[in-house]
Design an enzyme around this catalytic site. Sequence first.
Site, PDB file in Angstrom:
ATOM      1  N   GLY A  98       0.825  -1.210   0.000  1.00  0.00           N
ATOM      2  CA  GLY A  98       0.000   0.000   0.000  1.00  0.00           C
ATOM      3  C   GLY A  98       0.854   1.253   0.000  1.00  0.00           C
ATOM      4  O   GLY A  98       0.551   2.232  -0.689  1.00  0.00           O
TER       5      GLY A  98
ATOM      6  N   SER B  56      -3.695   8.925   8.174  1.00  0.00           N
ATOM      7  CA  SER B  56      -2.952   7.998   7.314  1.00  0.00           C
ATOM      8  C   SER B  56      -1.719   8.678   6.752  1.00  0.00           C
ATOM      9  O   SER B  56      -1.815   9.667   6.027  1.00  0.00           O
ATOM     10  CB  SER B  56      -3.853   7.524   6.162  1.00  0.00           C
ATOM     11  OG  SER B  56      -3.058   6.989   5.128  1.00  0.00           O
TER      12      SER B  56
ATOM     13  N   ASP C 235       0.261  -0.795  12.887  1.00  0.00           N
ATOM     14  CA  ASP C 235       0.729  -2.071  12.323  1.00  0.00           C
ATOM     15  C   ASP C 235       1.026  -3.111  13.406  1.00  0.00           C
ATOM     16  O   ASP C 235       1.259  -4.282  13.103  1.00  0.00           O
ATOM     17  CB  ASP C 235       1.991  -1.839  11.480  1.00  0.00           C
ATOM     18  CG  ASP C 235       1.676  -1.047  10.214  1.00  0.00           C
ATOM     19  OD1 ASP C 235       0.505  -1.019   9.795  1.00  0.00           O
ATOM     20  OD2 ASP C 235       2.613  -0.450   9.650  1.00  0.00           O
TER      21      ASP C 235
ATOM     22  N   ARG D 215       1.968  -9.710   8.648  1.00  0.00           N
ATOM     23  CA  ARG D 215       1.919  -9.411  10.088  1.00  0.00           C
ATOM     24  C   ARG D 215       1.004 -10.389  10.839  1.00  0.00           C
ATOM     25  O   ARG D 215       1.199 -10.631  12.021  1.00  0.00           O
ATOM     26  CB  ARG D 215       1.486  -7.967  10.333  1.00  0.00           C
ATOM     27  CG  ARG D 215       2.473  -6.958   9.751  1.00  0.00           C
ATOM     28  CD  ARG D 215       2.435  -5.603  10.409  1.00  0.00           C
ATOM     29  NE  ARG D 215       3.017  -4.600   9.527  1.00  0.00           N
ATOM     30  CZ  ARG D 215       4.323  -4.374   9.376  1.00  0.00           C
ATOM     31  NH1 ARG D 215       5.206  -5.081  10.064  1.00  0.00           N
ATOM     32  NH2 ARG D 215       4.773  -3.452   8.538  1.00  0.00           N
TER      33      ARG D 215
HETATM   34  C1  S3P Z   1       2.700   3.436   6.287  1.00  0.00           C
HETATM   35  C2  S3P Z   1       1.564   3.959   6.829  1.00  0.00           C
HETATM   36  C3  S3P Z   1       0.526   3.141   7.481  1.00  0.00           C
HETATM   37  C4  S3P Z   1       1.017   1.747   7.805  1.00  0.00           C
HETATM   38  C5  S3P Z   1       1.801   1.143   6.675  1.00  0.00           C
HETATM   39  C6  S3P Z   1       3.002   1.998   6.341  1.00  0.00           C
HETATM   40  C7  S3P Z   1       3.672   4.354   5.654  1.00  0.00           C
HETATM   41  O1  S3P Z   1      -0.573   3.041   6.611  1.00  0.00           O
HETATM   42  O2  S3P Z   1      -0.055   0.911   8.141  1.00  0.00           O
HETATM   43  O3  S3P Z   1       2.248  -0.156   7.004  1.00  0.00           O
HETATM   44  O4  S3P Z   1       4.830   3.960   5.437  1.00  0.00           O
HETATM   45  O5  S3P Z   1       3.296   5.499   5.369  1.00  0.00           O
HETATM   46  P1  S3P Z   1      -1.703   4.190   6.553  1.00  0.00           P
HETATM   47  O6  S3P Z   1      -1.010   5.445   6.323  1.00  0.00           O
HETATM   48  O7  S3P Z   1      -2.562   3.855   5.379  1.00  0.00           O
HETATM   49  O8  S3P Z   1      -2.408   4.102   7.870  1.00  0.00           O
END
Ligand code: S3P
Length: 432
Positions: free
Chosen positions: A95, A170, A319, A392
């Site tokens: 993501g 986020s 996480d 995870r």
């Molecule tokens: C992350 C942000 C988080 C986290 C992901 C890594 C990042 O997601 O859960 O594992 O590196 O910006 P969200 O920003 O969608 O909450």
Amino acid sequence: MADLLIQPSRGLHGAITTPGDKSLSHRAVMFAAIAEGTTEISGFLTAEDTLNTAKAVQQLGITVEGLGTDRMLVHGKGLDGLSEPAGVLDLGNSGTGMRLLAGLLAGQNFFSVLTGDQYLRKRPMARIVEPLRRMGSMIDGRSNGKLAPLAIRGGGAALKAVEFASPVASAQVKSALLLCGLYADGVTTVSEPHKSRDHTERMLRYFGADVAESGLSVSVRGRRPLTAGGPVVIPADISSAAFFMVAAAVVPGSDLLITNVGVNPTRTGIIDILLQMGADITLEKERDQAGEPVADVRIRHRPLKSVQISGGVVPRAIDEIPVLSVAAAYAAGTTVIRDAAELRVKESDRIATIAAELRKMGVQIKEHSDGMEITGGSALTGTRCESHGDHRIAMSLAVAGLAARGETTIAGKEWIDTSFPGFEGLLRKTAS
Ligand code: S3P
């Protein structure tokens, strides 16, 4: 699908280092690509997610030396140095890779397509697509841009700086907009309901960007060059260290030192929550490394008690909630987790998946739309569990198995490689 077999442990001991921080690794290679000059990155996470990001950067015309090792040289070409990729960019399971790159590509003068695996293609993209469209880029995707693959025609010279209030805390949304904001005339501001991890802000500043923070808002001034300055030294990922922290906390007899862990205050919810649960954790040799706080973390077994997890600590531990659920299963009393609906749109629906798997081991769990109530303190029994395609979840269940009765089998251990290659070996070495 391969199985991970876990036997009960008699204690975790020694001094270990977990692999490089995933969030910082994605950012380092992306930001170095659009900086002027060569950046040396050390401690880069050589896992599937971050290697996919580095390969995407190569497809955008940037030379990356040392790909596949933890020390890379990225020959940045400046803000306008990326070129149109000839093929589709595949971010696999990540993501962060997809959402941050979408922000960066929304700022370009060219066309690009982003895709990912079957899990990433189910995750919500409207949260970045809508504001990036508002900034002047054209983005389409399945379900009118709600799902990847995403096709992006960057806004280029027509980009507008915006003020955007994100409904979710986020870092991926915040970072995507700030990256696009680097290309817009004027100041782009993003605010969020709680503070999410601030690695983008810190690292953009390290590369000389004009970033300002005020409370829950962050702004970036566009059209200012980034410059490769010092080396980027990436510490160990606290989110990977978290599995070993909880393992040492719940397995009697444990005394473990995890060295060189990133302890950025926007990431240390895991430590604060474990301390509230009564865990014996100390931070040693606290220091600063390329704009990020780092420490050695010592953790010894001590019986845990239940805790309430809600509000601002949730994004600081987002996480780690699957492995904190394991800590809760071994803690006396009922742990209540709320305000964590974001867990439902991670690599898996982590409320549903961790609840289903811990129940198989005998834990009593009540699900809420935004959390769980976990009643701990009774013995867990090893059984056959599923990873649900989620690294995870697989590693959390391995930790649960270390303190359970009998053998635990976790199907789908290959998913662990998306963030933590070497997890099994390190666990076997540490947990006798
Ligand atoms: C992350 C942000 C988080 C986290 C992901 C890594 C990042 O997601 O859960 O594992 O590196 O910006 P969200 O920003 O969608 O909450």
